[in-house]
Design a protein around this motif. Structure first.
Motif, PDB file in Angstrom:
ATOM      1  N   CYS A 144     -58.792  21.260 -20.351  1.00 40.72           N
ATOM      2  CA  CYS A 144     -58.468  19.845 -20.150  1.00 40.72           C
ATOM      3  C   CYS A 144     -57.877  19.243 -21.419  1.00 40.72           C
ATOM      4  CB  CYS A 144     -59.719  19.066 -19.737  1.00 40.72           C
ATOM      5  SG  CYS A 144     -60.296  19.388 -18.060  1.00 40.72           S
TER       6      CYS A 144
ATOM      7  N   GLU B  55     -54.252  20.476 -22.030  1.00 37.59           N
ATOM      8  CA  GLU B  55     -53.289  19.802 -21.169  1.00 37.59           C
ATOM      9  C   GLU B  55     -53.022  18.389 -21.661  1.00 37.59           C
ATOM     10  OE1 GLU B  55     -50.831  19.012 -17.680  1.00 37.59           O
ATOM     11  OE2 GLU B  55     -51.251  20.651 -19.071  1.00 37.59           O
TER      12      GLU B  55
ATOM     13  N   GLU C  22     -54.717  10.860 -16.266  1.00 38.44           N
ATOM     14  CA  GLU C  22     -55.415   9.829 -15.514  1.00 38.44           C
ATOM     15  C   GLU C  22     -55.448   8.507 -16.275  1.00 38.44           C
ATOM     16  OE1 GLU C  22     -59.446  11.020 -14.829  1.00 38.44           O
ATOM     17  OE2 GLU C  22     -60.052  10.701 -16.909  1.00 38.44           O
TER      18      GLU C  22
ATOM     19  N   SER D 139     -52.468  23.612  -8.760  1.00 39.48           N
ATOM     20  CA  SER D 139     -53.852  23.173  -8.912  1.00 39.48           C
ATOM     21  C   SER D 139     -53.991  22.273 -10.137  1.00 39.48           C
ATOM     22  CB  SER D 139     -54.770  24.393  -9.050  1.00 39.48           C
ATOM     23  OG  SER D 139     -54.415  25.159 -10.191  1.00 39.48           O
ATOM     24  N   ARG D 140     -54.856  21.294 -10.010  1.00 39.88           N
ATOM     25  CA  ARG D 140     -55.065  20.325 -11.083  1.00 39.88           C
ATOM     26  C   ARG D 140     -56.051  20.881 -12.098  1.00 39.88           C
ATOM     27  NH1 ARG D 140     -58.597  15.959 -11.877  1.00 39.88           N
ATOM     28  NH2 ARG D 140     -59.618  16.371  -9.872  1.00 39.88           N
ATOM     29  N   ILE D 141     -55.750  20.696 -13.366  1.00 42.12           N
ATOM     30  CA  ILE D 141     -56.672  21.106 -14.415  1.00 42.12           C
ATOM     31  C   ILE D 141     -57.815  20.114 -14.462  1.00 42.12           C
ATOM     32  CG2 ILE D 141     -56.924  21.424 -16.906  1.00 42.12           C
ATOM     33  CD1 ILE D 141     -53.992  22.305 -16.968  1.00 42.12           C
ATOM     34  N   CYS D 142     -59.046  20.609 -14.299  1.00 43.84           N
ATOM     35  CA  CYS D 142     -60.200  19.718 -14.237  1.00 43.84           C
ATOM     36  C   CYS D 142     -61.479  20.510 -14.494  1.00 43.84           C
ATOM     37  CB  CYS D 142     -60.277  19.018 -12.882  1.00 43.84           C
ATOM     38  SG  CYS D 142     -60.495  20.152 -11.491  1.00 43.84           S
TER      39      CYS D 142
ATOM     40  N   GLN E 226     -46.611  12.593 -16.150  1.00 44.84           N
ATOM     41  CA  GLN E 226     -46.992  13.985 -16.377  1.00 44.84           C
ATOM     42  C   GLN E 226     -48.370  14.332 -15.811  1.00 44.84           C
ATOM     43  OE1 GLN E 226     -45.282  16.610 -17.783  1.00 44.84           O
ATOM     44  NE2 GLN E 226     -43.480  15.287 -17.699  1.00 44.84           N
ATOM     45  N   GLY E 227     -49.073  13.354 -15.240  1.00 43.98           N
ATOM     46  CA  GLY E 227     -50.325  13.667 -14.562  1.00 43.98           C
ATOM     47  C   GLY E 227     -51.598  13.251 -15.263  1.00 43.98           C
TER      48      GLY E 227
ATOM     49  N   ILE F 197     -57.380  13.781 -19.488  1.00 40.53           N
ATOM     50  CA  ILE F 197     -57.374  14.718 -18.371  1.00 40.53           C
ATOM     51  C   ILE F 197     -58.810  14.937 -17.907  1.00 40.53           C
ATOM     52  CG2 ILE F 197     -56.778  17.048 -17.597  1.00 40.53           C
ATOM     53  CD1 ILE F 197     -54.332  15.350 -18.234  1.00 40.53           C
ATOM     54  N   ASP F 198     -59.127  14.467 -16.701  1.00 46.73           N
ATOM     55  CA  ASP F 198     -60.463  14.590 -16.119  1.00 46.73           C
ATOM     56  C   ASP F 198     -61.553  14.189 -17.106  1.00 46.73           C
ATOM     57  OD1 ASP F 198     -61.973  14.988 -13.849  1.00 46.73           O
ATOM     58  OD2 ASP F 198     -62.366  17.093 -14.266  1.00 46.73           O
TER      59      ASP F 198
END
Length: 390
Positions: A170, A173, A212, A2-5, A209-210, A252-253
């Motif tokens: 967020c 991360e 945005e 699951s994405r951290i958001c 690493q994910g 992150i988000d």
């Protein structure tokens, strides 16, 4: 995985909290405006990050809200918007200033009616004025010439200063990824390479690493440019013996996390070492002052005195802490003029910058305030300036 958001329900909760503050301030409606570079207030309520154009959110005292976008962002805003209502206003158009003669645009009257705000003699709060262009401001005035327009930035500071568990997750991360990028840059950097090449290395890591986006324009400065408290990396080639400032980040988000510390391509000696290590000492001094209930102004005043007492008065640039979250630097700052106390779950960058005539260095990391101290959101900065064998 699951994405951290930020979960969708939290956006609705933010609107509800804002409505309570709007009523308390005696306002009929709040308008927040944002740009591509400082998107925070609009994204805070809607999840939308504008591109080229501006964007706004209107919130009524009754708790209804709508996103406002420019003429080219109807579909983009619709796809990325957490709110139920969206309107297209020419006031939010891009900087090239097209006229869009064929467009039947919405108006502020349409927006206000849809969120239950009626009347002419309204009290309209605007946050923030810094992100509200003259074009947007004039459009509000033209639509409601009898309205009182109030600076309502304090509402956004109250909402955004205390972070939720999701917001802190967020940030945490983002710091994890920024640290990986920093380690990779240290591994690859060498004389003859350029500052911008190292930015490329860091960007590769954060996207792999994910992240945005980068949380701030990546800082990789060397020698004289390290005197720039704010700057951009350049095509300068590193030389043996250079001090290099790293401030790398990941978003992150919508939440921007950055860590920073200096490295040297060789040995750090003499007065340069004294300056660099005093910066770290001041950094650690600052973290030891942090806990809920401490007046922000006291930390700032004592921090400045720490520079004076240790013979570094002329090397002081700014205060010890600044808020962090959706933008890497956000309110509240910790300054000698501050009038608030630290509270649990306020998130800060401990940002310790020291400058000389020939170079400067910054030690920086993220924390969350706790009852008895702080929660470190990222790895500790190194105990000394990392010396890279060249």
């Amino acid at each position: 995985m699951s994405r951290i958001c930020i979960p969708d329900h939290e956006y609705k909760e933010r609107v509800a909290r804002a409505a309570e503050l709007i009523k308390k301030a005696g306002l009929d409606v709040l308008i927040v405006n944002s740009t591509e570079s400082d998107y925070a207030n609009v994204r805070y309520f809607s999840g939308f990050w504008p591109l080229f154009e501006r964007a706004g959110v209107a919130i009524s005292a009754g708790g209804d809200a709508a996103l406002m976008v420019g003429p080219e962002s109807r579909e983009f805003g619709g796809d990325r918007n957490k709110l139920d209502k969206i309107f297209v206003l020419k006031a939010y158009r891009e900087g090239a200033d097209p006229s869009y003669p064929e467009l039947q645009a919405d108006t502020y009257h349409d927006v206000f009616k849809a969120i239950g705000v009626e009347g002419k003699k309204l009290r309209i709060g605007v946050a923030s004025f810094l992100d509200t262009s003259v074009t947007i401001y004039n459009a509000i005035v033209d639509a409601f010439p009898e309205a009182e327009i109030v600076d309502a930035n304090s509402i956004m500071i109250a909402l955004r200063s205390i972070k939720t568990a999701s917001e802190i997750a967020c940030l945490r991360e983002g710091y994890r990824i920024a640290e990986l990028a920093t380690k990779q840059v240290i591994k690859e950097i060498k004389p003859g390479m350029t500052e911008l090449q190292m930015v490329g290395v860091a960007q590769r890591v954060i996207y792999e690493q994910g992240a945005e986006y980068e949380g701030l324009p990546m800082y990789v400065f060397s020698e004289a440019s390290t005197r720039h408290a704010i700057s951009r990396s350049s095509h300068r080639e590193f030389q043996k013996g250079d001090i290099v400032q790293l401030n790398l980040s990941a978003k992150i988000d919508g939440y921007s996390a950055a860590i920073g510390y200096p490295v040297v391509l060789g040995k750090l000696e003499g007065r340069r070492k004294e300056v660099v290590m005093f910066g770290r000492e001041a950094h650690i001094w600052t973290q030891n002052q942090v806990k809920a209930g401490v007046p922000a102004s006291k930390i700032a005043k004592d921090f400045y005195q720490y520079y004076v007492d240790n013979g570094f008065k002329d090397n002081f640039v700014y205060g010890p802490l600044h808020g962090t979250g959706m933008i890497e630097v956000e309110a509240p700052w910790c300054e000698t003029s501050s009038t608030y106390d630290l509270q649990e779950n306020m998130c800060y960058q401990i940002d310790t910058y020291i400058s000389t005539d020939t170079f400067g260095v910054r030690w920086e990391k993220g924390i969350a305030v706790t009852k008895d101290g702080f929660d470190m959101l990222c790895p500790e900065v190194p105990e000394t300036c990392i010396e890279i064998d060249c």
